[in-house]
Design a protein around this motif. Structure first.
Motif, mmCIF file in Angstrom:
data_model
loop_
_atom_site.group_PDB
_atom_site.id
_atom_site.type_symbol
_atom_site.label_atom_id
_atom_site.label_comp_id
_atom_site.label_asym_id
_atom_site.label_seq_id
_atom_site.Cartn_x
_atom_site.Cartn_y
_atom_site.Cartn_z
ATOM 1 N N PHE A 267 -4.702 -0.574 6.686
ATOM 2 C CA PHE A 267 -5.052 -1.532 5.638
ATOM 3 C C PHE A 267 -6.196 -2.440 6.081
ATOM 4 O O PHE A 267 -7.121 -2.722 5.310
ATOM 5 C CB PHE A 267 -3.825 -2.365 5.270
ATOM 6 C CG PHE A 267 -4.048 -3.348 4.150
ATOM 7 C CD1 PHE A 267 -3.925 -2.947 2.828
ATOM 8 C CD2 PHE A 267 -4.372 -4.668 4.423
ATOM 9 C CE1 PHE A 267 -4.132 -3.847 1.791
ATOM 10 C CE2 PHE A 267 -4.576 -5.585 3.398
ATOM 11 C CZ PHE A 267 -4.459 -5.165 2.076
ATOM 12 N N ASP B 256 0.812 -1.210 0.000
ATOM 13 C CA ASP B 256 0.000 0.000 0.000
ATOM 14 C C ASP B 256 0.850 1.266 0.000
ATOM 15 O O ASP B 256 0.373 2.352 0.324
ATOM 16 C CB ASP B 256 -0.986 -0.002 1.174
ATOM 17 C CG ASP B 256 -0.381 -0.533 2.470
ATOM 18 O OD1 ASP B 256 0.854 -0.582 2.557
ATOM 19 O OD2 ASP B 256 -1.143 -0.892 3.380
ATOM 20 N N CYS C 210 -0.030 -7.078 4.650
ATOM 21 C CA CYS C 210 -1.140 -7.188 3.694
ATOM 22 C C CYS C 210 -1.620 -8.632 3.588
ATOM 23 O O CYS C 210 -2.759 -8.886 3.173
ATOM 24 C CB CYS C 210 -0.721 -6.674 2.318
ATOM 25 S SG CYS C 210 -0.543 -4.873 2.221
#
Length: 201
Positions: free
Chosen positions: A108, A21, A77
């Motif tokens: 996230f 990200d 992630c």
């Protein structure tokens, strides 16, 4: 085929996702397809937990002293696979676990993931990258607004729950900026690591 486990500087690294990200201007993946003994770290699709476990089972850990989650993506992630494979490594080898992270895992996942990480992680290194939010956004190019403050909050909580927590910067920062970053780390009770900038020839 991309490696899941690779060796660099005599350490074992786990490349469990290519998702990230951030789009850091200095990221090594913008310069090389692989590092260490990996010709490529670019997965066609991210590995499943079963594939990660198979790579662990096939690897000879003799002589290695640490297992590091750090590849061509942000490990948090792939949080579920990170937690499960870290727990498996602990049970199989007893090696200490480190995660190299951009510190945006809470943003996230839209929740606090630090307590989960703390159950399996012995050390975490979080990319600070800059002495203020404006410079951070320029070099890190995060996907989220207010990422700088969220990263610092994440680091502070990690410092409370994970035995060794550090913020990291690259050595191309000015001496003044490095001093500011040291103050930021000190205020949060965590270590500051100054790492060398990796560049292509």
């Amino acid at each position: 085929m991309a490696k899941i486990l690779y060796v660099y500087n005599n350490q074992v690294y786990a490349n469990i996702t290519n998702q990230c990200d951030c789009a850091c201007t200095f990221c090594i993946r913008q310069q090389f397809d692989g590092v260490g003994d990996a010709d490529t770290l670019w997965h066609k699709t991210d590995p499943t937990l079963e594939e990660i476990i198979a790579a662990i089972d096939a690897f000879d850990f003799s002589g290695y002293k640490e297992f590091v989650f750090c590849g061509y993506g942000e490990p948090t992630c792939a949080l579920d696979n990170l937690i499960a494979s870290a727990r498996y490594i602990k049970e199989k080898t007893g090696l200490p676990i480190r995660v190299n992270s951009n510190g945006l895992g809470n943003l996230f996942h839209h929740r606090d993931i630090v307590p989960e990480l703390s159950t399996v992680v012995d050390s975490i290194s979080i990319s600070l990258n800059a002495p203020n939010a404006e410079e951070y956004d320029k070099v890190t190019r995060p996907s989220f607004p207010h990422a700088y403050d969220a990263m610092l909050d994440f680091a502070e909580e990690c410092g409370r729950l994970i035995p060794h927590t550090q913020l990291s910067i690259v050595d191309i920062l000015s001496p003044e900026d490095i001093r500011t970053c040291q103050k930021i780390a000190d205020e949060r009770g965590v270590h500051l690591k100054i790492r060398p900038f990796e560049k292509s020839e």
